[in-house]
Design an enzyme around this catalytic site. Structure first.
Site, PDB file in Angstrom:
ATOM      1  N   LYS A  14      -0.153  -9.616   2.739  1.00 33.73           N
ATOM      2  CA  LYS A  14       0.677 -10.128   1.631  1.00 33.73           C
ATOM      3  C   LYS A  14       1.966  -9.319   1.466  1.00 33.73           C
ATOM      4  O   LYS A  14       3.031  -9.897   1.312  1.00 33.73           O
ATOM      5  CB  LYS A  14      -0.104 -10.092   0.297  1.00 33.73           C
ATOM      6  CG  LYS A  14      -1.373 -10.923   0.287  1.00 33.73           C
ATOM      7  CD  LYS A  14      -1.997 -10.974  -1.106  1.00 33.73           C
ATOM      8  CE  LYS A  14      -2.469  -9.643  -1.636  1.00 33.73           C
ATOM      9  NZ  LYS A  14      -3.572  -9.020  -0.860  1.00 33.73           N
ATOM     10  N   ARG A 128      -3.739   1.069   8.375  1.00 34.52           N
ATOM     11  CA  ARG A 128      -2.625   1.289   7.441  1.00 34.52           C
ATOM     12  C   ARG A 128      -2.786   2.639   6.741  1.00 34.52           C
ATOM     13  O   ARG A 128      -1.817   3.333   6.468  1.00 34.52           O
ATOM     14  CB  ARG A 128      -2.614   0.140   6.412  1.00 34.52           C
ATOM     15  CG  ARG A 128      -1.493   0.209   5.392  1.00 34.52           C
ATOM     16  CD  ARG A 128      -1.425  -1.040   4.547  1.00 34.52           C
ATOM     17  NE  ARG A 128      -2.516  -1.135   3.584  1.00 34.52           N
ATOM     18  CZ  ARG A 128      -2.724  -2.181   2.787  1.00 34.52           C
ATOM     19  NH1 ARG A 128      -1.942  -3.237   2.856  1.00 34.52           N
ATOM     20  NH2 ARG A 128      -3.722  -2.190   1.932  1.00 34.52           N
ATOM     21  N   ARG A 146     -13.054  -2.577  -2.734  1.00 32.31           N
ATOM     22  CA  ARG A 146     -11.910  -3.467  -2.989  1.00 32.31           C
ATOM     23  C   ARG A 146     -12.230  -4.875  -2.498  1.00 32.31           C
ATOM     24  O   ARG A 146     -11.841  -5.861  -3.127  1.00 32.31           O
ATOM     25  CB  ARG A 146     -10.656  -2.928  -2.310  1.00 32.31           C
ATOM     26  CG  ARG A 146     -10.110  -1.692  -3.033  1.00 32.31           C
ATOM     27  CD  ARG A 146      -9.131  -0.940  -2.170  1.00 32.31           C
ATOM     28  NE  ARG A 146      -7.923  -1.681  -1.890  1.00 32.31           N
ATOM     29  CZ  ARG A 146      -7.093  -1.399  -0.892  1.00 32.31           C
ATOM     30  NH1 ARG A 146      -7.349  -0.398  -0.069  1.00 32.31           N
ATOM     31  NH2 ARG A 146      -6.017  -2.134  -0.703  1.00 32.31           N
TER      32      ARG A 146
HETATM   33  P1  AMP Z   1      -2.720  -3.638  -3.933  1.00 29.37           P
HETATM   34  O1  AMP Z   1      -1.552  -2.774  -3.584  1.00 29.37           O
HETATM   35  O2  AMP Z   1      -2.300  -5.008  -4.362  1.00 29.37           O
HETATM   36  O3  AMP Z   1      -3.775  -3.653  -2.873  1.00 29.37           O
HETATM   37  O4  AMP Z   1      -3.386  -2.974  -5.221  1.00 29.37           O
HETATM   38  C1  AMP Z   1      -3.939  -1.665  -5.190  1.00 29.37           C
HETATM   39  C2  AMP Z   1      -4.857  -1.468  -6.393  1.00 29.37           C
HETATM   40  O5  AMP Z   1      -4.108  -1.632  -7.612  1.00 29.37           O
HETATM   41  C3  AMP Z   1      -6.009  -2.466  -6.505  1.00 29.37           C
HETATM   42  O6  AMP Z   1      -7.136  -2.067  -5.742  1.00 29.37           O
HETATM   43  C4  AMP Z   1      -6.287  -2.429  -8.004  1.00 29.37           C
HETATM   44  O7  AMP Z   1      -6.988  -1.246  -8.363  1.00 29.37           O
HETATM   45  C5  AMP Z   1      -4.882  -2.302  -8.587  1.00 29.37           C
HETATM   46  N1  AMP Z   1      -4.255  -3.638  -8.841  1.00 29.37           N
HETATM   47  C6  AMP Z   1      -3.153  -4.139  -8.240  1.00 29.37           C
HETATM   48  N2  AMP Z   1      -2.854  -5.366  -8.710  1.00 29.37           N
HETATM   49  C7  AMP Z   1      -3.813  -5.658  -9.627  1.00 29.37           C
HETATM   50  C8  AMP Z   1      -4.078  -6.785 -10.442  1.00 29.37           C
HETATM   51  N3  AMP Z   1      -3.317  -7.900 -10.405  1.00 29.37           N
HETATM   52  N4  AMP Z   1      -5.167  -6.731 -11.272  1.00 29.37           N
HETATM   53  C9  AMP Z   1      -5.939  -5.645 -11.334  1.00 29.37           C
HETATM   54  N5  AMP Z   1      -5.778  -4.553 -10.575  1.00 29.37           N
HETATM   55  C10 AMP Z   1      -4.706  -4.539  -9.719  1.00 29.37           C
END
Ligand code: AMP
Length: 191
Positions: A14, A128, A146
């Protein structure tokens, strides 16, 4: 206004594809993960609270991310559109986003869902982790958590958007260029 949700599990590409899309279509990238990491880097109270959950691979509360997105929408009123990346992640977030977009702009045009096999996801995230500096990319049990959060809380969103006839599946394996071409072909139908 062109509002797009990039949907898919952790490691589905993404972030990479959001970058390509915003450059080509001149849209604003809204990644809640990036916003949370910026809060952590700034050592804000919100960042310190969020870090405790992120370090376990758990989602942060809906109210926190919805608040951050609302601020960004309010601060980017001239935008041609937004690419939502890593948001929404729960049905509550998706409903809140629909309400916010009604207030600040236009509805979501399309939800592009990147489809990638489980083995490929784990492989990509751990790879990564070697360079991203992200603690949550480096530990296999956090990565697994996750994915569990994704399957239980985020995947049900696919039917939420399918019910609105907005969900489009895109094969997320192949070269970055091939995947971007498939995404662009879909976006072009709406721009
Ligand atoms: P990402 O970079 O999108 O993989 O997000 C890393 C971490 O941030 C996730 O594992 C969650 O702990 C938190 N996070 C990011 N976006 C959200 C969201 N929309 N809702 C809840 N937690 C989020």
């Amino acid at each position: 206004m062109l509002n797009i949700v990039l949907f898919g599990p952790p490691g589905s590409g993404k972030g990479t594809q959001a970058q390509n899309i915003i450059e080509k279509y001149k849209l604003v990238h809204l990644s809640t993960g990036d916003m949370l990491r910026a809060e952590i880097a700034g050592q804000t109270e919100l960042g310190l609270e969020a870090k405790k959950l992120m370090d376990k691979g758990e989602l942060v509360p809906d109210s926190v991310v919805i608040g951050m997105i609302e601020n960004k929408l309010a601060g980017n009123k001239e935008a041609k559109g937004f690419v939502f990346d890593g948001f929404p992640r729960t049905v509550a977030q998706a409903s809140a986003l629909d309400d916010l977009l009604e207030k600040y702009g236009n509805p979501i045009k399309v939800v592009l869902s990147l489809v990638v096999s489980e083995e490929e996801l784990t492989r990509r995230i751990l790879e990564r982790g070697k360079t991203s500096g992200r603690a949550d990319d480096q530990n296999e049990s956090i990565v697994r958590n996750r994915v569990v959060e994704y399957r239980t809380k985020t995947e049900p969103l696919a039917s939420f958007y399918a019910a609105q006839s907005k969900l489009v599946n895109i094969a997320g394996e192949g070269s970055i260029e091939e995947i971007f071409a498939a995404l662009s072909a879909e976006i072009n139908k709406h721009s």
